[in-house]
Design a protein around this motif. Sequence first.
Motif, PDB file in Angstrom:
ATOM      1  N   LEU A  85       9.918  89.254  16.046  1.00  0.00           N
ATOM      2  CA  LEU A  85       9.972  88.343  14.894  1.00  0.00           C
ATOM      3  C   LEU A  85       9.586  86.921  15.284  1.00  0.00           C
ATOM      4  O   LEU A  85       8.901  86.229  14.537  1.00  0.00           O
ATOM      5  CB  LEU A  85      11.367  88.345  14.280  1.00  0.00           C
ATOM      6  CG  LEU A  85      11.779  89.572  13.484  1.00  0.00           C
ATOM      7  CD1 LEU A  85      13.194  89.399  12.961  1.00  0.00           C
ATOM      8  CD2 LEU A  85      10.822  89.823  12.342  1.00  0.00           C
ATOM      9  N   ASN A  89       5.856  86.061  13.892  1.00  0.00           N
ATOM     10  CA  ASN A  89       6.086  85.195  12.740  1.00  0.00           C
ATOM     11  C   ASN A  89       5.592  85.868  11.448  1.00  0.00           C
ATOM     12  O   ASN A  89       4.653  85.377  10.797  1.00  0.00           O
ATOM     13  CB  ASN A  89       5.418  83.846  12.940  1.00  0.00           C
ATOM     14  CG  ASN A  89       5.922  82.827  11.947  1.00  0.00           C
ATOM     15  OD1 ASN A  89       6.959  83.017  11.330  1.00  0.00           O
ATOM     16  ND2 ASN A  89       5.178  81.733  11.802  1.00  0.00           N
ATOM     17  N   PRO A  90       6.211  86.983  11.053  1.00  0.00           N
ATOM     18  CA  PRO A  90       5.704  87.729   9.892  1.00  0.00           C
ATOM     19  C   PRO A  90       5.979  87.008   8.578  1.00  0.00           C
ATOM     20  O   PRO A  90       6.881  86.195   8.478  1.00  0.00           O
ATOM     21  CB  PRO A  90       6.483  89.040   9.956  1.00  0.00           C
ATOM     22  CG  PRO A  90       7.760  88.670  10.607  1.00  0.00           C
ATOM     23  CD  PRO A  90       7.413  87.603  11.614  1.00  0.00           C
ATOM     24  N   ARG A  91       5.176  87.366   7.573  1.00  0.00           N
ATOM     25  CA  ARG A  91       5.400  86.869   6.213  1.00  0.00           C
ATOM     26  C   ARG A  91       6.267  87.879   5.484  1.00  0.00           C
ATOM     27  O   ARG A  91       5.962  89.074   5.502  1.00  0.00           O
ATOM     28  CB  ARG A  91       4.082  86.676   5.491  1.00  0.00           C
ATOM     29  CG  ARG A  91       3.251  85.561   6.126  1.00  0.00           C
ATOM     30  CD  ARG A  91       2.012  85.346   5.351  1.00  0.00           C
ATOM     31  NE  ARG A  91       2.362  85.025   3.965  1.00  0.00           N
ATOM     32  CZ  ARG A  91       1.511  84.610   3.060  1.00  0.00           C
ATOM     33  NH1 ARG A  91       0.253  84.483   3.384  1.00  0.00           N
ATOM     34  NH2 ARG A  91       1.903  84.343   1.835  1.00  0.00           N
ATOM     35  N   TRP A  92       7.310  87.458   4.843  1.00  0.00           N
ATOM     36  CA  TRP A  92       8.264  88.367   4.214  1.00  0.00           C
ATOM     37  C   TRP A  92       8.047  88.506   2.711  1.00  0.00           C
ATOM     38  O   TRP A  92       8.816  89.168   2.039  1.00  0.00           O
ATOM     39  CB  TRP A  92       9.690  87.885   4.488  1.00  0.00           C
ATOM     40  CG  TRP A  92      10.031  87.979   5.921  1.00  0.00           C
ATOM     41  CD1 TRP A  92       9.921  86.972   6.838  1.00  0.00           C
ATOM     42  CD2 TRP A  92      10.480  89.108   6.642  1.00  0.00           C
ATOM     43  NE1 TRP A  92      10.310  87.409   8.071  1.00  0.00           N
ATOM     44  CE2 TRP A  92      10.670  88.719   7.972  1.00  0.00           C
ATOM     45  CE3 TRP A  92      10.764  90.426   6.294  1.00  0.00           C
ATOM     46  CZ2 TRP A  92      11.096  89.603   8.958  1.00  0.00           C
ATOM     47  CZ3 TRP A  92      11.202  91.306   7.266  1.00  0.00           C
ATOM     48  CH2 TRP A  92      11.372  90.881   8.579  1.00  0.00           C
ATOM     49  N   ASN A  93       7.005  87.886   2.161  1.00  0.00           N
ATOM     50  CA  ASN A  93       6.793  88.009   0.707  1.00  0.00           C
ATOM     51  C   ASN A  93       5.725  89.025   0.373  1.00  0.00           C
ATOM     52  O   ASN A  93       4.967  89.491   1.111  1.00  0.00           O
ATOM     53  CB  ASN A  93       6.443  86.669   0.099  1.00  0.00           C
ATOM     54  CG  ASN A  93       5.241  86.015   0.764  1.00  0.00           C
ATOM     55  OD1 ASN A  93       4.717  86.537   1.728  1.00  0.00           O
ATOM     56  ND2 ASN A  93       4.836  84.888   0.239  1.00  0.00           N
TER      57      ASN A  93
END
Length: 93
Positions: A85, A89-93
Amino acid sequence: MMLYRALLGIDLAAAAVALFFFLWGLTDGTALYAPGAWFLLLGGIAAVIGGGIALRRAGRPGLASAVLSLLAIPAVGYVVFFGMLIILNPRWN
């Protein structure tokens, strides 16, 4: 021998983290809301570590490593997951 020591080190680090959060919860009073859950958590960790050490002393290093891996594998998975994580740095939307 090396696997046993690595698993024991991981388990001791996980126990230190759990004990840290328990003591932190005692200082602000949040650990007092669920003392049974804390007792089971810390007791289970102590049973895994104590069982691994007892089995190693009894001459069963393979079984001792298996018992220690019950705690070490999820702990390593937790560290790897949060490391991914942080790095990805993933996008959660």
